[in-house]
Design an enzyme around this catalytic site. Structure first.
Site, PDB file in Angstrom:
ATOM      1  N   SER A 183       0.824  -1.213   0.000  1.00 36.80           N
ATOM      2  CA  SER A 183       0.000   0.000   0.000  1.00 36.80           C
ATOM      3  C   SER A 183       0.858   1.263   0.000  1.00 36.80           C
ATOM      4  O   SER A 183       1.975   1.277   0.522  1.00 36.80           O
ATOM      5  CB  SER A 183      -0.895   0.032   1.237  1.00 36.80           C
ATOM      6  OG  SER A 183      -1.642  -1.144   1.342  1.00 36.80           O
TER       7      SER A 183
HETATM    8  N1  SAH Z   1      -1.020  -4.180   3.864  1.00 33.93           N
HETATM    9  C1  SAH Z   1      -0.317  -4.698   2.725  1.00 33.93           C
HETATM   10  C2  SAH Z   1      -1.115  -4.408   1.481  1.00 33.93           C
HETATM   11  C3  SAH Z   1      -1.564  -5.617   0.866  1.00 33.93           C
HETATM   12  S1  SAH Z   1      -2.679  -5.452  -0.494  1.00 33.93           S
HETATM   13  C4  SAH Z   1       1.082  -4.141   2.613  1.00 33.93           C
HETATM   14  O1  SAH Z   1       1.399  -3.195   3.320  1.00 33.93           O
HETATM   15  O2  SAH Z   1       1.881  -4.695   1.842  1.00 33.93           O
HETATM   16  C5  SAH Z   1      -4.017  -6.434   0.111  1.00 33.93           C
HETATM   17  C6  SAH Z   1      -3.728  -7.883   0.403  1.00 33.93           C
HETATM   18  O3  SAH Z   1      -4.953  -8.471   0.802  1.00 33.93           O
HETATM   19  C7  SAH Z   1      -3.237  -8.705  -0.788  1.00 33.93           C
HETATM   20  O4  SAH Z   1      -2.002  -9.301  -0.469  1.00 33.93           O
HETATM   21  C8  SAH Z   1      -4.331  -9.762  -0.979  1.00 33.93           C
HETATM   22  O5  SAH Z   1      -3.852 -11.022  -1.389  1.00 33.93           O
HETATM   23  C9  SAH Z   1      -4.937  -9.831   0.408  1.00 33.93           C
HETATM   24  N2  SAH Z   1      -6.294 -10.352   0.479  1.00 33.93           N
HETATM   25  C10 SAH Z   1      -7.340 -10.186  -0.395  1.00 33.93           C
HETATM   26  N3  SAH Z   1      -8.420 -10.854   0.045  1.00 33.93           N
HETATM   27  C11 SAH Z   1      -8.074 -11.438   1.234  1.00 33.93           C
HETATM   28  C12 SAH Z   1      -8.762 -12.257   2.175  1.00 33.93           C
HETATM   29  N4  SAH Z   1     -10.039 -12.632   2.006  1.00 33.93           N
HETATM   30  N5  SAH Z   1      -8.080 -12.684   3.274  1.00 33.93           N
HETATM   31  C13 SAH Z   1      -6.784 -12.340   3.491  1.00 33.93           C
HETATM   32  N6  SAH Z   1      -6.080 -11.575   2.618  1.00 33.93           N
HETATM   33  C14 SAH Z   1      -6.711 -11.126   1.513  1.00 33.93           C
END
Ligand code: SAH
Length: 221
Positions: A66
């Site tokens: 993010s």
């Molecule tokens: N906070 C993270 C941003 C990740 S983007 C960072 O700082 O890097 C959002 C993430 O949510 C992705 O990796 C995606 O695979 C995950 N995601 C999507 N749906 C999900 C679910 N149902 N349960 C857990 N993770 C999920």
């Protein structure tokens, strides 16, 4: 002759000042945590030079780390004081997990893509983050095993108010979640105060979709 490592500490301080403080992030604990976490360790090696850019970056599997401002906005909205147990949905790179780990007592972070969750767990271990646990699972239904939580952070957009997650909030707990609408994802905070649920819109942001039982359908299925 060895090339000097870019001065990431200076980049980080500039990011905190220009992207966060000047744009209204005022929680000093959040600003301090983001001054400490080495974001360059959470991006693919070839993108390290862009680690402090004002945006999201690809981390593989069509997911992103993010934008720094988004991580700060979520953390500020959680109003953490240091004693909380936090549930995080969407570990991704583990960057936001590392930031929350500095702001709370404990973080339980769920990631649905094993490759990303496993890499994040390893990275957090290498950095010595010892109060975060990464679990590979669908977090759209929450994680009842450790509920209730003082705070819940969701890093992927949900199709509607996430009922299971709301039900896992402790009294006075806060849930921060982007909710998808036709025009934008609206970062929204839910609080449970005296048994009453309140809802407040923080502002528009862009997120990847939450995919799962109480999220969007998996496009690869
Ligand atoms: N906070 C993270 C941003 C990740 S983007 C960072 O700082 O890097 C959002 C993430 O949510 C992705 O990796 C995606 O695979 C995950 N995601 C999507 N749906 C999900 C679910 N149902 N349960 C857990 N993770 C999920």
């Amino acid at each position: 002759m060895a090339h000097a490592e870019p001065d990431f500490a200076a980049d980080r301080a500039r990011m905190v000042e220009r992207q966060l403080r000047r744009r209204g992030v005022s929680d000093e604990r959040v600003l301090r945590a983001m001054t400490e976490v080495p974001r360059e360790r959470f991006v693919p090696t070839k993108l390290r030079g862009r680690a402090y850019d004002d945006g999201a970056l690809p981390i593989g599997r069509e997911q992103t780390i993010s934008q720094p401002w988004v991580v700060a906005a979520i953390c500020q909205a959680l109003r953490l004081e240091g004693r909380e147990t936090v549930l995080e949905i969407g570990t991704g790179s583990g960057y936001s997990t590392a930031v929350i780990a500095l702001l709370a007592a404990e973080v339980i972070s769920l990631e649905r893509i094993a490759e990303l969750g496993d890499a994040a767990r390893e990275r957090l271990e290498q950095l010595g983050v010892d109060n975060a646990e990464v679990i590979v699972a669908d977090g759209s239904k929450g994680h009842p095993a450790r509920a209730p939580y003082d705070a819940i952070a969701v890093h992927a957009a949900t199709p509607e108010a996430p009922h299971s997650l709301i039900s896992e909030l402790a009294p006075n707990g806060r849930l921060v979640v982007p909710i998808a609408t036709a025009t934008a994802d609206l970062l929204t905070a839910f609080s449970r105060v005296d048994g009453e649920l309140t809802q407040e819109t923080i502002g528009p942001c862009r997120f990847v979709p939450l995919i799962g039982a109480e999220g969007f359908a998996d496009p690869s299925q």
